[in-house]
Every structure is written in C-alpha cells, then in structure tokens.
Design a protein around this motif. Structure first.
Motif, PDB file in Angstrom:
ATOM      1  N   ASN A   1     -52.555  24.278 -18.370  1.00 27.87           N
ATOM      2  CA  ASN A   1     -52.930  22.927 -18.599  1.00 27.87           C
ATOM      3  C   ASN A   1     -53.717  21.717 -17.534  1.00 27.87           C
ATOM      4  OD1 ASN A   1     -52.152  23.728 -21.808  1.00 27.87           O
ATOM      5  ND2 ASN A   1     -49.993  23.623 -20.957  1.00 27.87           N
TER       6      ASN A   1
ATOM      7  N   ILE B   1     -52.687  16.518 -19.736  1.00 28.60           N
ATOM      8  CA  ILE B   1     -52.707  17.608 -20.821  1.00 28.60           C
ATOM      9  C   ILE B   1     -51.097  17.754 -20.363  1.00 28.60           C
ATOM     10  CG2 ILE B   1     -51.921  19.557 -22.487  1.00 28.60           C
ATOM     11  CD1 ILE B   1     -54.670  17.495 -22.346  1.00 28.60           C
ATOM     12  N   SER B   2     -50.328  18.180 -19.339  1.00 30.51           N
ATOM     13  CA  SER B   2     -49.289  18.848 -18.439  1.00 30.51           C
ATOM     14  C   SER B   2     -48.045  17.379 -18.382  1.00 30.51           C
ATOM     15  CB  SER B   2     -49.132  19.060 -18.056  1.00 30.51           C
ATOM     16  OG  SER B   2     -49.807  20.649 -17.037  1.00 30.51           O
TER      17      SER B   2
END
Length: 288
Positions: free
Chosen positions: A254, A258-259
């Motif tokens: 990711n 997003i992480s």
C-alpha cells in the motif's frame, strides 16, 4: 480526577452510613493504627516476597498512571501516524538506503526528531526500527513480519501488566490478612476473659475492625486500583498496535497514505483523529 472523587465518595458513603446507623467511630479510630500495621504491613511484606524488583518498581511507577490515565493522548496518535507516514514514504520513494541512517541512529534522525514524545519511548522506537530493519534485510513476507511483531507485542504487554497483577494479588490477600488481624484481637480478648462484659465488648469490637479494614481496603481501594492500572496499560498498548498495522499494511504494497489510514482506523475511538485531521497533519509536514 475521577479516582480521587471515587475515593472521597467511598469513605463518605461507607462511614457516613455507619454514623447514620448510630455507629461510633471511637472503636475504629482506637483500633485502626495497630490493625492497619498488621494488615498493611503483612500485605507489603507479602508483596515484596512474591515480586521481583522490576515489578516492585513498575508498581510504584504505575501508581501515577492510576491517577494520570493513559500516557498517549490524541495528539500523540497523530504524531505516530505522521512519523510512520514519513518512514514508509521514505522507504517507498527513496529506497532502503535512504532509510538506514534513520533506523540505525533514530535519536540522531531528522524524522524521529520531529516527534520527541514518541522518540522518548524506547519500546516504540525499538519496535519501529527493528521491524524496518527486518524489512531492509529482505524479510518481506507480511505474514512473517506480522507474526514476529505480534510476539513482541505480547511479550511487552505481558510485562507491562505484571504490576497490575501484583496489585490484584495484594487485593486478594487483604481480606485474609484482615482475618489474621481479627484473630489476633480475639486471642487478646480470650486472654482477658475475666474482664467485665463492657471491656470484652470493646475488645471484640476492636478485633472485628481488622476484618472490616481488610475487606474495605481490598475491595474499595486496592482492587479498583489494580483494575484501573490494567485498563490504562491496555489503552497504552493500543498505541503499539498502530505501529504493527501501518507497517504490515506497507508490506502489503500500500502507499504510505493508505497505510497510515489503515492505522488510523485502529486508533481507539476517544483518541482517533478524523480523516480530515490526519490529512491536515500530514500536509503540515515540511519536505525533507
């Protein structure tokens, strides 16, 4: 704050109801010093016998946590997510080599230096750096990394909970130690069996104070403190789970944004930043 209010209410309700029922404090006040010496002295002695120096020191430090509450506040979770964003972004955009200087000497790192409270937590820093170091050594299986991190978290959490368990063991022992003090009072009374009933009544009342104090301190003070300390440790433990969720999400490929969003979703609700708040925090990070 609420803990202090609770202690005041505890004494007010228990002794207030006793006085309203016609009870007199004279017997309790007269017997309390030597009964408390027996009960609390024995409890502290048993505590010292049954625990290591690490746990004893941890329990002493934990008394502050009972009243202060969790170490990590909402701003700290935003800082942690921002730190992890910078580290994962650096690793993804500049490669492993660019990250090595930050994880080998985190206290000299320009990235870690931006978030001093996180940096001063040795476990958080070691946990982040050790995991990233594993990634730089080509351990890129997300499941293996997640399993290794989970074992570290379990070990740390188990050790962090030991003071709370020690306090709970003390709370469990206090009623029995109160009975010990009461039995000693009864023995003293039986040795004075020839005294008038009025004298014997006072001595028996004093002996029963030991049972009362043992139960009162156990279930009214020490037991709730142990429960509170355990709750605080559990809340603080969620901070480290965020590190795991973000770094594992990164390993799944990711993007850094997003992480950290996956990590944000795991932040405890009272401390969880909104999507917009996290976006704003990330946008305010100056470029490297």
């Amino acid at each position: 704050m609420f803990q202090i209010i609770g202690i005041v209410m505890l004494f007010a309700m228990v002794f207030g109801s006793y006085l309203m029922g016609g009870g007199k404090l004279d017997v309790i006040i007269e017997a309390a010093p030597h009964e408390l010496m027996a009960i609390l002295g024995a409890a502290v002695a048993a505590f010292l016998i049954s625990n290591s120096m690490v746990v004893i020191k941890g329990t002493a430090a934990g008394m502050g946590k009972i009243f202060k509450g969790p170490k990590w506040k909402p701003a700290d979770y935003r800082d942690l997510l921002s730190l992890l964003f910078l580290l994962t972004k650096t690793m993804k955009s500049k490669g492993v080599i660019a990250l090595e200087s930050h994880i080998e000497k985190p206290h000299e790192s320009t990235i870690f230096a931006r978030y001093p409270k996180v940096t001063h937590d040795h476990f958080a820093v070691d946990f982040i750096c050790d995991t990233l170091r594993m990634m730089t050594m080509n351990l890129e299986d997300p499941h293996q990394v997640e399993d290794a991190m989970e074992k570290q978290l379990e070990k740390h959490h188990h050790e962090a909970l030991e003071p709370a368990h020690a306090l709970q063991s003390m709370a469990d022992a206090l009623p029995a130690l109160g009975i010990v003090a009461a039995v000693l009072g009864v023995i003293k009374t039986m040795g004075s069996i020839t005294e008038p009933p009025a004298v014997l009544g006072g001595m028996i009342g004093g002996a029963l104070v030991g049972t009362f104090l043992g139960v009162f301190i156990a279930y009214g003070i020490v037991g709730p403190m142990a429960t509170r300390l355990q709750a605080v440790v559990n809340e603080d433990g969620a901070f480290y789970k965020i590190i795991q969720s973000v770094l594992v999400a990164h390993l799944h490929g990711n993007a850094a944004q997003i992480s950290v969003e996956i990590g944000r979703g795991n932040v405890p609700s009272p401390a969880q930043p909104s999507f917009a708040e996290l976006e704003e925090a990330l946008a305010q990070i100056p470029p490297e």
